[in-house]
Each structure stands twice: as C-alpha cells, then as structure tokens.
Scaffold this motif. Structure first.
Motif, PDB file in Angstrom:
ATOM      1  N   VAL A 154      37.146  20.894  37.716  1.00 32.22           N
ATOM      2  CA  VAL A 154      38.483  21.293  37.193  1.00 32.22           C
ATOM      3  C   VAL A 154      38.873  22.696  37.709  1.00 32.22           C
ATOM      4  CG1 VAL A 154      39.869  21.938  35.210  1.00 32.22           C
ATOM      5  CG2 VAL A 154      38.371  20.150  35.313  1.00 32.22           C
ATOM      6  N   PRO A 155      40.074  22.885  38.510  1.00 34.45           N
ATOM      7  CA  PRO A 155      40.215  24.225  38.951  1.00 34.45           C
ATOM      8  C   PRO A 155      40.449  25.404  38.137  1.00 34.45           C
ATOM      9  CG  PRO A 155      42.185  22.798  39.388  1.00 34.45           C
ATOM     10  CD  PRO A 155      41.092  22.119  38.636  1.00 34.45           C
ATOM     11  N   ARG A 156      40.087  26.559  38.033  1.00 35.46           N
ATOM     12  CA  ARG A 156      40.163  27.546  37.118  1.00 35.46           C
ATOM     13  C   ARG A 156      41.317  28.431  37.425  1.00 35.46           C
ATOM     14  NH1 ARG A 156      35.134  27.113  34.350  1.00 35.46           N
ATOM     15  NH2 ARG A 156      34.160  24.970  34.941  1.00 35.46           N
ATOM     16  N   TRP A 157      41.893  29.100  36.415  1.00 36.93           N
ATOM     17  CA  TRP A 157      42.918  30.075  36.579  1.00 36.93           C
ATOM     18  C   TRP A 157      42.321  31.462  36.819  1.00 36.93           C
ATOM     19  CZ3 TRP A 157      47.939  29.498  37.064  1.00 36.93           C
ATOM     20  CH2 TRP A 157      48.673  28.074  36.763  1.00 36.93           C
ATOM     21  N   GLU A 158      42.662  32.385  37.555  1.00 31.57           N
ATOM     22  CA  GLU A 158      42.231  33.656  37.945  1.00 31.57           C
ATOM     23  C   GLU A 158      43.165  34.777  37.676  1.00 31.57           C
ATOM     24  OE1 GLU A 158      40.108  34.120  41.598  1.00 31.57           O
ATOM     25  OE2 GLU A 158      39.577  31.843  41.684  1.00 31.57           O
ATOM     26  N   PHE A 159      42.659  36.104  37.927  1.00 30.18           N
ATOM     27  CA  PHE A 159      43.714  37.151  37.366  1.00 30.18           C
ATOM     28  C   PHE A 159      44.890  37.223  38.541  1.00 30.18           C
ATOM     29  CE2 PHE A 159      40.096  39.818  35.513  1.00 30.18           C
ATOM     30  CZ  PHE A 159      40.238  39.056  34.187  1.00 30.18           C
ATOM     31  N   GLY A 160      46.181  37.221  38.050  1.00 32.37           N
ATOM     32  CA  GLY A 160      47.143  37.664  39.080  1.00 32.37           C
ATOM     33  C   GLY A 160      47.479  38.861  39.281  1.00 32.37           C
ATOM     34  N   ASP A 161      48.323  39.518  40.161  1.00 34.28           N
ATOM     35  CA  ASP A 161      48.592  40.917  40.550  1.00 34.28           C
ATOM     36  C   ASP A 161      49.314  41.469  39.061  1.00 34.28           C
ATOM     37  OD1 ASP A 161      47.670  40.498  43.000  1.00 34.28           O
ATOM     38  OD2 ASP A 161      49.505  40.210  43.818  1.00 34.28           O
ATOM     39  N   ALA A 162      49.969  40.795  38.131  1.00 38.10           N
ATOM     40  CA  ALA A 162      50.639  41.393  37.255  1.00 38.10           C
ATOM     41  C   ALA A 162      49.922  42.083  36.026  1.00 38.10           C
ATOM     42  CB  ALA A 162      51.550  40.282  36.466  1.00 38.10           C
ATOM     43  N   VAL A 163      48.545  41.657  36.158  1.00 41.71           N
ATOM     44  CA  VAL A 163      47.665  42.104  35.273  1.00 41.71           C
ATOM     45  C   VAL A 163      47.135  43.480  35.472  1.00 41.71           C
ATOM     46  CG1 VAL A 163      45.289  41.764  34.351  1.00 41.71           C
ATOM     47  CG2 VAL A 163      46.713  39.542  34.736  1.00 41.71           C
ATOM     48  N   PHE A 164      46.983  43.607  36.652  1.00 43.11           N
ATOM     49  CA  PHE A 164      46.680  44.891  37.384  1.00 43.11           C
ATOM     50  C   PHE A 164      47.904  45.944  37.293  1.00 43.11           C
ATOM     51  CE2 PHE A 164      43.795  41.707  39.426  1.00 43.11           C
ATOM     52  CZ  PHE A 164      42.506  42.375  39.226  1.00 43.11           C
ATOM     53  N   MET A 165      48.980  45.455  37.627  1.00 46.50           N
ATOM     54  CA  MET A 165      50.021  46.215  37.381  1.00 46.50           C
ATOM     55  C   MET A 165      50.215  46.688  36.043  1.00 46.50           C
ATOM     56  SD  MET A 165      53.258  44.856  39.864  1.00 46.50           S
ATOM     57  CE  MET A 165      53.124  43.253  39.454  1.00 46.50           C
ATOM     58  N   GLY A 166      49.999  45.768  35.004  1.00 46.88           N
ATOM     59  CA  GLY A 166      50.176  46.012  33.702  1.00 46.88           C
ATOM     60  C   GLY A 166      49.028  47.091  33.411  1.00 46.88           C
ATOM     61  N   TRP A 167      47.895  46.998  33.806  1.00 49.46           N
ATOM     62  CA  TRP A 167      46.862  47.763  33.304  1.00 49.46           C
ATOM     63  C   TRP A 167      46.962  49.192  33.957  1.00 49.46           C
ATOM     64  CZ3 TRP A 167      42.670  44.185  34.690  1.00 49.46           C
ATOM     65  CH2 TRP A 167      42.113  43.299  33.576  1.00 49.46           C
ATOM     66  N   PHE A 168      47.617  49.465  35.294  1.00 40.87           N
ATOM     67  CA  PHE A 168      47.990  50.844  35.870  1.00 40.87           C
ATOM     68  C   PHE A 168      49.243  51.191  35.052  1.00 40.87           C
ATOM     69  CE2 PHE A 168      45.415  49.325  39.408  1.00 40.87           C
ATOM     70  CZ  PHE A 168      44.558  50.546  39.568  1.00 40.87           C
TER      71      PHE A 168
END
Length: 227
Positions: A154-168
């Motif tokens: 089963v394929p797994r979801w991974e972090f997208g760019d929006a997560v890093f934008m939200g952190w920064f």
C-alpha cells in the motif's frame, strides 16, 4: 529621522511578520500538505490539501477535485482548516496593529505603545496556532508511514511542501512578535549617560522627567558628561 535600536527592531519585526503571514496564507490554500507516489504508475502523483486533492500526471496535466463536504473530510483536515483560518486572521490583524505602532508614524506615544504590544501578542498567538495543525498533520503522516499494520504494497503519504511552509511561517511569526515586544522592553528602560573621566553612569531619563532643571545642574557640575 534618527534610526534607533527600537526602530530597527520594529522594522525587523514587520519584515519577519509579513513573511510569516504570506507563508501560512499560501500553505493554507495550496494542495501540497501530503503527496503520494504510486509504484504502479510512477508518472502519476497525488497531492492532498485542506481544500481539494489533485492528481498530477506528467503527460495529462493536473486534475483537482474539491472535497464533497466539510463533514466528510478527515477529522484532522477539518480541524486544521479551522485553525489555519484562525491563524491567518489573527496574524493579519496583529500585522496591521504592529504597522501602525512603529515610531516613524505620527501618533500619540501611548497609542503606538498599545498597538505594538497588542500586535506583538497577536503575532505570537498566530504563530502558536499555526504550529498546531501543521505539526498535527506531520505527526499523523509519520504515524501512518511507519504503521506496521498496513501492508507494504500500500503506498504511503509523505510530507508536502505546505508543511514546511507552515513551519517556517509559524517560526517567522513567532520571531516577529518577539522582536516587537523586545522593542517595547528596550523603550521602557531608562537611558544612562557615561562620565568619561570617572566612569560613573547617570540615569537621565527619569531625572529629566521629574526634575527638568536637574539636567542643566548636572551639566554644570560635570562638564565632561556626554548626553
């Protein structure tokens, strides 16, 4: 106009606050919170956001579909959408208040001080609120990625760019709010003048306010005193 340390801190606070507001605003609406690569079709990538899911194909372009209902969304995405909206509103309000509280504008000092303090608190609050959904989505993604109960096929979801934008963005909002409050702390401290010959320090800020003639008397007794 003399650029003081207080004004430099205010300019820095506004710069980081604007950057933080832009990042969390963009991260709220772009469908890049999670991405999924299919092993069976490597030319197709799935992107998930707070509003819709998009399928990116190298040859067919991008197709996006909005969620059918707010209540039909996953629980974490529903709460994250609400919190990101709240963080955007509080952050923009704090940014406007902080902009009207800088020293280069002509307002009453007490009004500018109150605006700066309230703006700094709102910016800090916006940064804290925006950290919650971003970190929550990231935590759930990590938990699902390493979940041993899910078959390896089963394929797994991974972090997208929006997560890093939200952190920064949250970090810049926290930094901007902290700098703004630090500028208010610096402005509330009394100024000290140093006598070059004796090395003594004289608190002149409160003396000047309470005893206006004391400054002239000090200058006569200590001609080497620099103000």
């Amino acid at each position: 106009m003399t650029v003081t340390w207080k004004l430099k801190l205010q300019y820095g606070a506004l710069f980081f606050s604007v950057l933080g507001c832009v990042l969390i605003c963009v991260s709220t609406f772009v469908p890049l919170w999670k991405f999924l690569n299919l092993d069976l079709n490597e030319m197709e990538t799935w992107n998930m956001g707070l509003w819709h899911i998009c399928v990116v194909q190298e040859e067919g372009g991008t197709e996006c579909k909005y969620y059918d209902s707010f209540l039909a969304m996953p629980y974490d995405l529903r709460i994250s959408r609400i919190l990101m909206f709240l963080a955007n509103g509080i952050g923009l309000t704090g940014l406007v208040m902080a902009s009207f509280g800088i020293d280069c504008l002509k307002f009453e000092k007490e009004i500018k001080k109150k605006l700066s303090i309230c703006g700094g608190i709102l910016l800090l609050l916006s940064g804290i609120i925006s950290l919650v959904p971003v970190s929550w989505i990231a935590y759930n993604t990590v938990q699902e990625f390493w979940d041993e109960s899910i078959p390896d096929i089963v394929p797994r979801w991974e972090f997208g760019d929006a997560v890093f934008m939200g952190w920064f963005g949250a970090f810049f909002l926290l930094l901007g709010g902290s700098l703004l409050l630090c500028s208010m702390i610096i402005a509330s401290k009394p100024t000290f003048a140093l006598n070059k010959t004796s090395g003594e320090q004289y608190p002149l800020a409160h003396t000047t306010l309470r005893y206006p003639d004391q400054l002239a008397l000090t200058a006569l007794r200590h001609p080497d005193l620099t103000v």
